[in-house]
Design a protein around this motif. Structure first.
Motif, short mmCIF file in Angstrom:
data_model
loop_
_atom_site.label_atom_id
_atom_site.label_comp_id
_atom_site.label_asym_id
_atom_site.label_seq_id
_atom_site.Cartn_x
_atom_site.Cartn_y
_atom_site.Cartn_z
N ARG A 24 0.83 -1.21 0.00
CA ARG A 24 0.00 0.00 0.00
C ARG A 24 0.87 1.26 0.00
N ILE A 25 1.97 1.23 0.73
CA ILE A 25 2.89 2.36 0.72
C ILE A 25 3.43 2.57 -0.69
N ARG A 26 3.80 1.49 -1.37
CA ARG A 26 4.29 1.59 -2.75
C ARG A 26 3.23 2.19 -3.66
N GLN A 27 1.98 1.77 -3.50
CA GLN A 27 0.89 2.32 -4.32
C GLN A 27 0.73 3.81 -4.08
N LEU A 28 0.73 4.22 -2.82
CA LEU A 28 0.58 5.64 -2.50
C LEU A 28 1.76 6.45 -3.04
N GLU A 29 2.96 5.91 -2.98
CA GLU A 29 4.12 6.60 -3.55
C GLU A 29 3.93 6.79 -5.06
N ALA A 30 3.47 5.75 -5.75
CA ALA A 30 3.28 5.83 -7.19
C ALA A 30 2.21 6.86 -7.56
N GLU A 31 1.25 7.06 -6.67
CA GLU A 31 0.18 8.03 -6.89
C GLU A 31 0.54 9.42 -6.36
N ASP A 32 1.78 9.61 -5.93
CA ASP A 32 2.24 10.87 -5.32
C ASP A 32 1.40 11.27 -4.11
N LYS A 33 1.00 10.28 -3.32
CA LYS A 33 0.20 10.52 -2.13
C LYS A 33 0.93 10.11 -0.85
N PHE A 34 2.22 9.83 -0.98
CA PHE A 34 3.04 9.44 0.16
C PHE A 34 4.45 9.93 -0.14
N PRO A 35 5.21 10.29 0.89
CA PRO A 35 6.59 10.75 0.64
C PRO A 35 7.40 9.73 -0.15
N LYS A 36 8.17 10.23 -1.07
CA LYS A 36 9.01 9.37 -1.91
C LYS A 36 10.19 8.82 -1.12
N ARG A 37 10.57 7.62 -1.46
CA ARG A 37 11.73 6.99 -0.83
C ARG A 37 13.01 7.62 -1.37
N VAL A 38 14.07 7.48 -0.61
CA VAL A 38 15.40 7.95 -0.99
C VAL A 38 16.26 6.72 -1.26
N LEU A 39 16.82 6.64 -2.43
CA LEU A 39 17.69 5.52 -2.77
C LEU A 39 19.08 5.80 -2.20
N LEU A 40 19.50 4.97 -1.27
CA LEU A 40 20.80 5.15 -0.62
C LEU A 40 21.88 4.29 -1.26
N GLY A 41 21.48 3.22 -1.86
CA GLY A 41 22.41 2.29 -2.49
C GLY A 41 21.62 1.35 -3.37
N GLU A 42 22.31 0.39 -3.93
CA GLU A 42 21.65 -0.54 -4.84
C GLU A 42 20.48 -1.28 -4.18
N ARG A 43 20.64 -1.60 -2.90
CA ARG A 43 19.59 -2.37 -2.21
C ARG A 43 19.20 -1.73 -0.88
N ARG A 44 19.33 -0.42 -0.80
CA ARG A 44 19.06 0.25 0.48
C ARG A 44 18.22 1.50 0.22
N ILE A 45 17.07 1.59 0.91
CA ILE A 45 16.19 2.75 0.77
C ILE A 45 15.85 3.30 2.14
N ALA A 46 15.37 4.52 2.15
CA ALA A 46 14.95 5.17 3.39
C ALA A 46 13.95 6.26 3.02
N TRP A 47 13.33 6.81 4.05
CA TRP A 47 12.40 7.94 3.88
C TRP A 47 12.86 9.06 4.79
N ILE A 48 12.57 10.29 4.40
CA ILE A 48 12.92 11.43 5.22
C ILE A 48 11.90 11.53 6.34
N GLU A 49 12.39 11.46 7.56
CA GLU A 49 11.52 11.40 8.74
C GLU A 49 10.54 12.57 8.78
N SER A 50 10.99 13.78 8.52
CA SER A 50 10.11 14.96 8.61
C SER A 50 8.99 14.89 7.57
N GLU A 51 9.26 14.32 6.40
CA GLU A 51 8.21 14.19 5.38
C GLU A 51 7.16 13.17 5.81
#
Length: 70
Positions: A24-51
């Motif tokens: 569901r988080i992925r769906q909301l991201e794709a619809e621009d309804k959730f903060p976008k993930r940050v790609l940190l590396g080839e297999r590592r992602i994160a989100w900005i806490e304040s967003e």
């Protein structure tokens, strides 16, 4: 001028904070309804806490606003 340091949260922390399934988080991201993930590396992602915090605050505020029916 230096950029302000942003705290990042990983998927596990995100799932503890946001009561939504991963898909569901992925769906909301794709619809621009959730903060976008940050790609940190080839297999590592994160989100900005304040967003994520701002997104949750918006959801809370929307749930507290009385709906006006016409």
């Amino acid at each position: 001028m230096t950029a302000a340091v942003q705290r990042l949260i990983d998927r596990f922390e995100l799932e503890r904070r946001v009561p939504l399934k991963r898909e569901r988080i992925r769906q909301l991201e794709a619809e621009d309804k959730f903060p976008k993930r940050v790609l940190l590396g080839e297999r590592r992602i994160a989100w900005i806490e304040s967003e994520v915090d701002a997104w949750m605050a918006e959801r809370i505020a929307a749930s507290r606003t009385p709906k006006v029916t016409v």
